[in-house]
Motif scaffolding. Sequence first.
Motif, short mmCIF file in Angstrom:
data_model
loop_
_atom_site.label_atom_id
_atom_site.label_comp_id
_atom_site.label_asym_id
_atom_site.label_seq_id
_atom_site.Cartn_x
_atom_site.Cartn_y
_atom_site.Cartn_z
N GLY B 133 70.76 -3.23 -53.62
CA GLY B 133 70.65 -4.68 -53.70
C GLY B 133 69.28 -5.20 -54.05
N THR B 134 68.33 -4.33 -54.33
CA THR B 134 67.00 -4.82 -54.67
C THR B 134 66.35 -3.85 -55.64
N ILE B 135 65.43 -4.33 -56.46
CA ILE B 135 64.68 -3.41 -57.31
C ILE B 135 63.18 -3.52 -57.07
N GLU B 136 62.81 -4.08 -55.92
CA GLU B 136 61.39 -4.10 -55.59
C GLU B 136 61.07 -2.86 -54.78
N GLU B 137 59.97 -2.22 -55.10
CA GLU B 137 59.72 -0.90 -54.52
C GLU B 137 59.50 -0.96 -53.01
#
Lengths: 249, 183, 82
Positions: B133-137
């Motif tokens: 659900g996210t693509i922030e590291e």
Amino acid sequence: MKSLSLIPVLLVGFLLVFAAQDFPEWGNPQSPASKSPVSSHFIAETGVDTEVPNMVTAVLADYRGFDTMFETVVVFIAGMAVLAILKNSVKKGSVRFDHIVDVEPDLIVTNTVRLIVPVIQIFAFYVLAHGHVSPGGGFQGGVLMGASFILVALSWDLETALARFPMNRCIIVAAAGIILYGGIGLLSMFLGGEFLDYAELAKVLPVSREMARYHAMLGVEIGVGLTVTAIMFALYANLSSEGKLEGGL
Amino acid sequence: MFELGDILNDLFLERLNYLIYVVLLMIGLHAMIAKNNLIKKLIGMSIFQTAIILFYVSIGVKADATIPIYLPEHDPHGERAEEAGGPVALSVTEVAGYANPLPHVLMLTAIVVGVATLGLALALTQRIYQGYGTIEEDQLLVKLEREDGRTRKDEQPVPDATKSKSTKKTPTKRASKPASKKK
Amino acid sequence: MGLEIFNTLILLLLVAAALVSLRVRDLLTAAVVFGIYSFLMCLLWAEMGGVDVAFTEAAVGAGISTVVLVATIFNLKRNSSD
């Protein structure tokens, strides 16, 4: 913490700049890269060996044909991997809430694209076939052909483009390209030469040894073009629809 | 000993383009390490790749040389070949008039392999987004550590006093996570 | 002499495009500026004499790469945190 990464980056940059002092000046014809016997041989002997005016295509498809074959295989593997990663990852028929849109394909866009796509495809064939004489060749022609299918998918919708070039046919065409390339190489081997030694094809074609290399280069570029076309379209279709092959951009 | 004037002259006047190539390489490298968003990392990777290709093509440049396609007078099907009865090999001075074709050939392969890599990396990014659900590291790392903590708790042996209760936990949602969309 | 000025100018624009593409918060803008970067590269190579490489970069880098990036961003979030 992330700002600490600036230190190794600057260190590497400083080392590269320090090494740049020893590079030859830009455009110097006496630089080691330009004086090397390999490049001089390519420039001087391409006309004699293969009778192809475009040196880059001759080196790519004939002198370094082995590299090009494996590059085509790499493109094929990338397409297969994208297919494998994204297939069945989302339930078919489920649409994201913010992707629901009620607009039909636009009149002006579809009619313009209807006129332009055949021209693009003919241009792609031209670039592929004329790669011996002008800048061009297998990759460029293949990418242009794949781009024409992507244009159809963008102006209508993905189902229209997939009706003309379904995914299983994509895979078959991509594999056929590599089989064509490897097949020409194997044929040369069966006729007594080495793998990808096109001059041996003069035994089956009624041309001289140099012209056999000329024509085999065309066959090899067609193989590359087929694979690249299919994989570029497959890449777009799977990425824009998350593997469902419906909906999408 | 090196003089500052010499170094500056060398670096900035004659080899300015190499400096800028190094700057591009560093921008790409820093983006791959330090950016939080996965797509920005991929853009950094692409910048890095094209900067290397730029460097390679620029070492094949010869001053006052033409493109590596035979001019009409050297053409293997042109007039000189017809007079001589076949294509003629070029002399050394004529060879110096053409740009070096070898870096172009190597970099054609590099460009195509670069776009194949980019396509594959984008497919992986989409898969990660579907799973987490996210693509922030940083958010991804938090979620991964939470999952690691949960699996470690599953594997710990249950103390003897509660032996009567069933100690086998059913496989958690972990196993079916790839099929479910998180939101 | 004019050619060197042209080269240096395009190289500086290249550095600017790379920096902008990495600094904007909106991923769609980043993808489009990446397309600008690819086109500037293609121009530079065409000037240096690598016409085959320029053709391939124009088709693949500025065409396929940008479209595939936009198609992916369509399925992800459009805003990034940095």
